[in-house]
Write an enzyme that holds these catalytic residues in place. Structure first.
Site, PDB file in Angstrom:
ATOM      1  N   GLU A  95     -30.127 -11.483  17.890  1.00  0.00           N
ATOM      2  CA  GLU A  95     -28.909 -11.250  17.109  1.00  0.00           C
ATOM      3  C   GLU A  95     -28.871 -12.328  16.039  1.00  0.00           C
ATOM      4  O   GLU A  95     -28.719 -13.509  16.348  1.00  0.00           O
ATOM      5  CB  GLU A  95     -27.689 -11.298  18.017  1.00  0.00           C
ATOM      6  CG  GLU A  95     -27.747 -10.170  19.030  1.00  0.00           C
ATOM      7  CD  GLU A  95     -26.508 -10.021  19.892  1.00  0.00           C
ATOM      8  OE1 GLU A  95     -25.636 -10.893  19.847  1.00  0.00           O
ATOM      9  OE2 GLU A  95     -26.447  -9.029  20.625  1.00  0.00           O
TER      10      GLU A  95
ATOM     11  N   GLU B 159     -26.360 -16.056   3.483  1.00  0.00           N
ATOM     12  CA  GLU B 159     -25.323 -16.366   4.468  1.00  0.00           C
ATOM     13  C   GLU B 159     -24.837 -17.793   4.224  1.00  0.00           C
ATOM     14  O   GLU B 159     -25.603 -18.746   4.349  1.00  0.00           O
ATOM     15  CB  GLU B 159     -25.928 -16.238   5.871  1.00  0.00           C
ATOM     16  CG  GLU B 159     -24.903 -16.320   6.959  1.00  0.00           C
ATOM     17  CD  GLU B 159     -25.507 -16.163   8.345  1.00  0.00           C
ATOM     18  OE1 GLU B 159     -26.580 -16.723   8.602  1.00  0.00           O
ATOM     19  OE2 GLU B 159     -24.884 -15.479   9.170  1.00  0.00           O
TER      20      GLU B 159
ATOM     21  N   CYS C  81     -21.193 -15.075  12.335  1.00  0.00           N
ATOM     22  CA  CYS C  81     -22.220 -14.183  11.786  1.00  0.00           C
ATOM     23  C   CYS C  81     -21.596 -12.916  11.219  1.00  0.00           C
ATOM     24  O   CYS C  81     -22.119 -12.316  10.283  1.00  0.00           O
ATOM     25  CB  CYS C  81     -23.217 -13.826  12.881  1.00  0.00           C
ATOM     26  SG  CYS C  81     -22.428 -13.188  14.365  1.00  0.00           S
TER      27      CYS C  81
ATOM     28  N   LYS D  89     -30.235 -22.481  26.868  1.00  0.00           N
ATOM     29  CA  LYS D  89     -30.472 -23.627  25.968  1.00  0.00           C
ATOM     30  C   LYS D  89     -29.437 -23.525  24.858  1.00  0.00           C
ATOM     31  O   LYS D  89     -29.574 -22.739  23.930  1.00  0.00           O
ATOM     32  CB  LYS D  89     -31.896 -23.539  25.387  1.00  0.00           C
ATOM     33  CG  LYS D  89     -32.502 -24.873  24.983  1.00  0.00           C
ATOM     34  CD  LYS D  89     -31.764 -25.625  23.896  1.00  0.00           C
ATOM     35  CE  LYS D  89     -32.057 -25.096  22.512  1.00  0.00           C
ATOM     36  NZ  LYS D  89     -31.242 -25.807  21.484  1.00  0.00           N
TER      37      LYS D  89
HETATM   38  P1  NDP Z   1     -30.251 -21.607  14.650  1.00  0.00           P
HETATM   39  O1  NDP Z   1     -31.138 -20.446  14.460  1.00  0.00           O
HETATM   40  O2  NDP Z   1     -30.521 -22.852  13.883  1.00  0.00           O
HETATM   41  O3  NDP Z   1     -30.224 -22.058  16.176  1.00  0.00           O
HETATM   42  C1  NDP Z   1     -29.916 -21.171  17.216  1.00  0.00           C
HETATM   43  C2  NDP Z   1     -30.492 -21.705  18.514  1.00  0.00           C
HETATM   44  O4  NDP Z   1     -31.925 -21.655  18.457  1.00  0.00           O
HETATM   45  C3  NDP Z   1     -30.140 -23.163  18.786  1.00  0.00           C
HETATM   46  O5  NDP Z   1     -29.979 -23.340  20.171  1.00  0.00           O
HETATM   47  C4  NDP Z   1     -31.359 -23.885  18.280  1.00  0.00           C
HETATM   48  O6  NDP Z   1     -31.503 -25.176  18.797  1.00  0.00           O
HETATM   49  C5  NDP Z   1     -32.460 -22.951  18.732  1.00  0.00           C
HETATM   50  N1  NDP Z   1     -33.726 -23.080  18.030  1.00  0.00           N
HETATM   51  C6  NDP Z   1     -33.966 -23.531  16.766  1.00  0.00           C
HETATM   52  N2  NDP Z   1     -35.288 -23.471  16.483  1.00  0.00           N
HETATM   53  C7  NDP Z   1     -35.915 -22.978  17.596  1.00  0.00           C
HETATM   54  C8  NDP Z   1     -37.263 -22.696  17.936  1.00  0.00           C
HETATM   55  N3  NDP Z   1     -38.282 -22.891  17.079  1.00  0.00           N
HETATM   56  N4  NDP Z   1     -37.535 -22.196  19.162  1.00  0.00           N
HETATM   57  C9  NDP Z   1     -36.534 -21.973  20.046  1.00  0.00           C
HETATM   58  N5  NDP Z   1     -35.236 -22.246  19.790  1.00  0.00           N
HETATM   59  C10 NDP Z   1     -34.914 -22.729  18.577  1.00  0.00           C
HETATM   60  O7  NDP Z   1     -28.769 -21.079  14.394  1.00  0.00           O
HETATM   61  P2  NDP Z   1     -27.447 -21.929  14.280  1.00  0.00           P
HETATM   62  O8  NDP Z   1     -27.241 -22.685  15.564  1.00  0.00           O
HETATM   63  O9  NDP Z   1     -27.491 -22.690  13.000  1.00  0.00           O
HETATM   64  O10 NDP Z   1     -26.318 -20.799  14.236  1.00  0.00           O
HETATM   65  C11 NDP Z   1     -25.946 -20.148  13.083  1.00  0.00           C
HETATM   66  C12 NDP Z   1     -26.670 -18.831  12.920  1.00  0.00           C
HETATM   67  O11 NDP Z   1     -26.426 -17.998  14.047  1.00  0.00           O
HETATM   68  C13 NDP Z   1     -26.208 -18.046  11.733  1.00  0.00           C
HETATM   69  O12 NDP Z   1     -27.298 -17.549  11.026  1.00  0.00           O
HETATM   70  C14 NDP Z   1     -25.422 -16.898  12.346  1.00  0.00           C
HETATM   71  O13 NDP Z   1     -25.368 -15.763  11.552  1.00  0.00           O
HETATM   72  C15 NDP Z   1     -26.148 -16.669  13.605  1.00  0.00           C
HETATM   73  N6  NDP Z   1     -25.305 -15.959  14.555  1.00  0.00           N
HETATM   74  C16 NDP Z   1     -25.558 -14.630  14.805  1.00  0.00           C
HETATM   75  C17 NDP Z   1     -24.740 -13.904  15.653  1.00  0.00           C
HETATM   76  C18 NDP Z   1     -25.021 -12.464  15.939  1.00  0.00           C
HETATM   77  O14 NDP Z   1     -24.468 -11.959  16.919  1.00  0.00           O
HETATM   78  N7  NDP Z   1     -25.826 -11.774  15.172  1.00  0.00           N
HETATM   79  C19 NDP Z   1     -23.563 -14.514  16.286  1.00  0.00           C
HETATM   80  C20 NDP Z   1     -23.400 -15.905  15.971  1.00  0.00           C
HETATM   81  C21 NDP Z   1     -24.257 -16.583  15.121  1.00  0.00           C
HETATM   82  P3  NDP Z   1     -30.934 -26.424  17.937  1.00  0.00           P
HETATM   83  O15 NDP Z   1     -29.545 -26.085  17.559  1.00  0.00           O
HETATM   84  O16 NDP Z   1     -30.987 -27.543  18.863  1.00  0.00           O
HETATM   85  O17 NDP Z   1     -31.834 -26.538  16.741  1.00  0.00           O
END
Ligand code: NDP
Length: 500
Positions: A268, A403, A302, A192
């Site tokens: 992560e 962040e 991230c 997803k």
């Molecule tokens: P989000 O947490 O908003 O979204 C991540 C994914 O989770 C998306 O596919 C999102 O869908 C989905 N999602 C959101 N809410 C739910 C839920 N309740 N249940 C299941 N799935 C859900 O992150 P971002 O897309 O905004 O990405 C940025 C973040 O990712 C930053 O905090 C960054 O630090 C982190 N990150 C961490 C990494 C690591 O390796 N530690 C690497 C890269 C990024 P949708 O987008 O459609 O809402």
């Protein structure tokens, strides 16, 4: 009358892009591309224009994909690892074949400059698939003979259907980090992607399809998070594992939702890395590393070194060099090879990042950047922001604690190793850190004291797939990479054999 070609259409044609606008990002379920659910626009961050549409998967699409993955699991999990490797190598070969297309698609999805996509990004995607396929073939398991003559043999076997939930910042790369071990270790997958970046997942599905992966082994459901595809996946009783990358707050919600059916979760999450530059560092190199650590992918990483800690004796000299290098970055058209800074992902995110800059204008000092660059049409409607350096802040200020996830770095001077360590550790996150120094003793002392999952010394974001990757504190749960992913992607069994 024939429609006039847009700026983007002309560019895509010149780049040999094989698909026409508007693009379509359907689901990929049980070996078929499916357009069902409410359509939503795919927006190009560099111009704000809709360039196509994806379809929001709901409970029905999720259920169909999970059921298909569960059926496929029966056969896939029983294949010899070398058979699965054959499929994954074919998948990787397709990714390589589509290299120029992925390079464009990542820019369209994310707004990242194409020159960054051309620096080995797609090759890494293919490698992520192949590495774990090889790993599964070449790695054995342990045996523990007992003094009484019994033998314990540790066996590993696949878990089941995996939900792979990815963020928007490096969509295709992060997807392959998860697809590789999930499939290589005998599980099946439903990916997803973030709703803002549906194209990379669709292209990966095309690669899997053309590589001849058996139907249901790899599925994609497009859609949103809460009350949508993401949440339904995390609640589906037949999903056994969730590999999630995203924000810390989302990770906590997913953990709660997954608890009802006792799924295993690898998370992560966010980061707030310190990039610590000591006076013994090679200054030219430190500036180059800092530029990448702060502004690669518009700082939407991230792992970004968003807190820059500089030892006081070199503070002024270092900042002068850094600010000059930052001013030389060229924001603009992501598909132009000359562009060195792309657009932020969305209007809402741009406003969030600007909020931190507004705070800095009122309470600290903006050394450079902070505004939307003036760009010619159609990029004047894109979500661009100048690369920004903030000084005059305290470690406890919100720009040093939260962040920001944009092209913004906050600079802090320090006097001693102890002070640098205390500042670096003084945040809720613990994903990674950077230590820049040529003093080996100092490198050892400081890296040992940092409460993070990864320390890069005199560089940033170098990933060896054999090593553990993950975050400490609020930056995550669990480690992936090499055999560190065994606990997550495999079930483990002990067979205790009496010597009779
Ligand atoms: P989000 O947490 O908003 O979204 C991540 C994914 O989770 C998306 O596919 C999102 O869908 C989905 N999602 C959101 N809410 C739910 C839920 N309740 N249940 C299941 N799935 C859900 O992150 P971002 O897309 O905004 O990405 C940025 C973040 O990712 C930053 O905090 C960054 O630090 C982190 N990150 C961490 C990494 C690591 O390796 N530690 C690497 C890269 C990024 P949708 O987008 O459609 O809402």
């Amino acid at each position: 009358m024939p429609k006039t070609q847009s700026h983007l259409e002309a560019q895509l044609e010149a780049l040999g892009f094989p698909f026409a606008l508007p693009l379509e990002a359907p689901h990929y379920i049980d070996g078929a591309f499916v357009k069902s659910g409410t359509p939503f626009p795919i927006v190009y961050p560099a111009t704000g224009e809709a360039i196509g549409q994806a379809y929001e998967g709901q409970a029905e699409e999720v259920d169909r994909a999970v059921q298909a993955a569960a059926r496929a699991f029966r056969g896939w999990s029983r294949l010899a690892p070398s058979e699965r490797r054959r499929y994954l190598r074919a998948f990787a070969a397709k990714v390589r074949e589509y290299k120029p297309v992925f390079e464009v698609v990542e820019s369209l999805d994310v707004g990242r400059p194409i020159r960054e996509n051309r620096q080995g990004y797609v090759e890494r995607m293919a490698h992520n698939l192949e590495f774990f396929a090889d790993f599964a073939v070449t790695h054995g398991s342990e045996a523990y003979p007992m003094e009484n003559g019994y033998w314990n043999v540790v066996q590993r076997f696949p878990v089941g259907v995996g939900a792979l939930i990815t963020p928007w910042n490096m969509p295709s790369m992060l997807a392959t980090w998860k697809i590789g071990p999930t499939l290589a270790f005998g599980n099946t997958a439903v990916l997803k992607p973030a709703e803002l970046t549906p194209l990379g997942a669709w292209l990966l599905a095309r690669c899997a399809h053309e590589a001849g992966l058996p139907p249901g082994v790899f599925n994609v459901v497009q859609g949103f998070g809460p009350n949508s595809a993401g949440e339904y996946l995390t609640r589906h009783p037949e999903v056994r594992l969730i590999s999630f990358t995203g924000e810390t707050t989302t990770g906590k919600i997913i953990l709660k939702n997954a608890a009802d059916s006792l799924k295993r979760v690898s998370a992560e999450l966010g980061g707030k890395a310190a990039n610590i530059v000591f006076k013994s560092a090679d200054l030219e190199r430190a500036v180059a590393v800092t530029l990448r650590a702060s502004f690669f992918n518009q700082g939407e990483v991230c792992l970004a070194g968003s807190r820059l800690l500089v030892e006081r004796p070199i503070y002024q000299a270092f900042l002068e060099k850094l600010v000059a290098a930052v001013k030389a970055l060229e924001p603009g058209d992501p598909l132009d090879e000359a562009t060195t800074l792309g657009a932020l992902i969305a209007e809402e995110h741009l406003q969030k990042v600007q909020g931190y800059i507004d705070w800095a204008r009122a309470h600290a000092e903006v050394l450079t950047g902070g505004r939307q660059p003036e760009l010619p049409p159609p990029f004047d409607r894109g979500y661009f922001l100048e690369p920004t350096v903030i000084a005059g802040v305290k470690p406890t200020d919100k720009v040093c604690q939260e962040e920001i996830f944009g092209p913004v770095v906050a600079v802090l001077p320090f006097d001693t190793e102890e002070e640098a360590i205390a500042i670096a550790n003084g945040v809720p996150y613990g994903l990674n850190a950077v230590v820049q120094s040529r003093d080996v003793g100092q490198v050892l002392r400081v890296s040992s004291a940092l409460e993070v999952g990864t320390v890069w010394v005199n560089d940033w974001f170098v990933r060896d797939l054999r090593v553990p990757f993950g975050g400490a504190k609020q930056s995550g749960l669990g480690r992936e990479g090499g055999h560190y992913g065994y606990e997550f992607y495999y079930e483990t069994k002990n067979v205790c054999i009496a010597n009779v």
